[in-house]
Design a protein around this motif. Sequence first.
Motif, PDB file in Angstrom:
ATOM      1  N   ASN A 119       5.622   0.907  -8.646  1.00 42.97           N
ATOM      2  CA  ASN A 119       4.859   1.382  -7.492  1.00 42.97           C
ATOM      3  C   ASN A 119       5.198   0.594  -6.239  1.00 42.97           C
ATOM      4  O   ASN A 119       5.257   1.152  -5.134  1.00 42.97           O
ATOM      5  N   PHE A 120       5.416  -0.694  -6.400  1.00 44.01           N
ATOM      6  CA  PHE A 120       5.771  -1.534  -5.249  1.00 44.01           C
ATOM      7  C   PHE A 120       7.162  -1.190  -4.736  1.00 44.01           C
ATOM      8  O   PHE A 120       7.356  -0.975  -3.530  1.00 44.01           O
ATOM      9  N   ILE A 121       8.142  -1.105  -5.623  1.00 46.38           N
ATOM     10  CA  ILE A 121       9.516  -0.872  -5.191  1.00 46.38           C
ATOM     11  C   ILE A 121       9.690   0.529  -4.615  1.00 46.38           C
ATOM     12  O   ILE A 121      10.346   0.718  -3.579  1.00 46.38           O
ATOM     13  N   THR A 122       9.148   1.525  -5.281  1.00 47.35           N
ATOM     14  CA  THR A 122       9.412   2.917  -4.884  1.00 47.35           C
ATOM     15  C   THR A 122       8.467   3.444  -3.817  1.00 47.35           C
ATOM     16  O   THR A 122       8.837   4.335  -3.044  1.00 47.35           O
ATOM     17  N   LYS A 123       7.233   2.901  -3.742  1.00 49.66           N
ATOM     18  CA  LYS A 123       6.245   3.436  -2.814  1.00 49.66           C
ATOM     19  C   LYS A 123       5.705   2.404  -1.836  1.00 49.66           C
ATOM     20  O   LYS A 123       4.990   2.754  -0.891  1.00 49.66           O
ATOM     21  N   GLY A 124       5.998   1.134  -2.083  1.00 56.68           N
ATOM     22  CA  GLY A 124       5.490   0.086  -1.204  1.00 56.68           C
ATOM     23  C   GLY A 124       4.063  -0.299  -1.481  1.00 56.68           C
ATOM     24  O   GLY A 124       3.451  -1.033  -0.690  1.00 56.68           O
ATOM     25  N   HIS A 125       3.503   0.155  -2.612  1.00 49.94           N
ATOM     26  CA  HIS A 125       2.109  -0.152  -2.938  1.00 49.94           C
ATOM     27  C   HIS A 125       2.002  -1.531  -3.586  1.00 49.94           C
ATOM     28  O   HIS A 125       2.669  -1.811  -4.578  1.00 49.94           O
ATOM     29  N   LEU A 126       1.140  -2.363  -3.053  1.00 54.84           N
ATOM     30  CA  LEU A 126       0.911  -3.696  -3.584  1.00 54.84           C
ATOM     31  C   LEU A 126      -0.414  -3.753  -4.328  1.00 54.84           C
ATOM     32  O   LEU A 126      -1.382  -3.109  -3.935  1.00 54.84           O
ATOM     33  N   ASP A 127      -0.445  -4.535  -5.413  1.00 52.96           N
ATOM     34  CA  ASP A 127      -1.720  -4.809  -6.060  1.00 52.96           C
ATOM     35  C   ASP A 127      -1.870  -6.320  -6.227  1.00 52.96           C
ATOM     36  O   ASP A 127      -1.015  -7.094  -5.797  1.00 52.96           O
TER      37      ASP A 127
END
Length: 266
Positions: A119-127
């Motif tokens: 999710n971070f690499i492909t969409k830029g979403h951080l958790d």
Amino acid sequence: MKIRGEGLMKPIETTFKRIETKYVVSTDKLDKLIQDLKEYLVEDDYPISTISNIYFDTEYFDILQDEHLGDKRKEKVRMRTYLSQPKIDSQVFLEIKTKDQEGIGRKYRLLSTPSSIINFITKGHLDASITDTVVIEKVKKLQHDYKLAIKPRMYIYYDRYSLKEKKSIEGFHYNKIRITIDQNLVYRDETVSLFAGNHGAPLLDNNTVIMEIKAPGNKPQWLQDILDKYDLMEHKFSKYSCAYHKSQGLPYGPRPSIESAGTAYA
């Protein structure tokens, strides 16, 4: 010998400083070579491991192509696990390896889960599991440069045997040398997932393994003597680059290096 798995991981290092050199070894030399190395080395804490990697790139491998075209920035972004059967919530590594024109390299990594990393690499979403500021900034720069078109692009698997220098060697200074031997290397550029098994096309022939020496400085004389005994010459070889070339029907193989110092990773 123990297989590295969940619950066995030591506290992780997030940055590395070392010189890495690679050697192509015929399997008919391997047993005697390991026997000689064990005069100075012992098996690592987890000597046998299965390593699965997902390399991230664009559809047309633009990040890798930029490296081959001599771009100042040379980077590889991968997700790595030592688990034989990882799950969506398993702890895996996100690693970024960079190298500049002088050959000085750095490797950064963090521990998260496959779903969070993708999710971070492909969409830029951080958790909450992704907090390393250096890794975050490097990924954001790649996302900006490649228009958020980065995705899982290549799967590479191999079996690894690891050795480390003895802590006390009479007459020698403890230099934190590690040696890894990778065999049974396979790759695939379809079904690029950690959860689809370790099948794929062979990266090398069955009679060849890749040995890598990782050291903080120049190799000690005892190690150079062993390399000379088995006529082992440093080679340039990238598993990811080899997998890319083979997937495109292009020739690629280990080639002797004209550089004697190897690649330094800090």
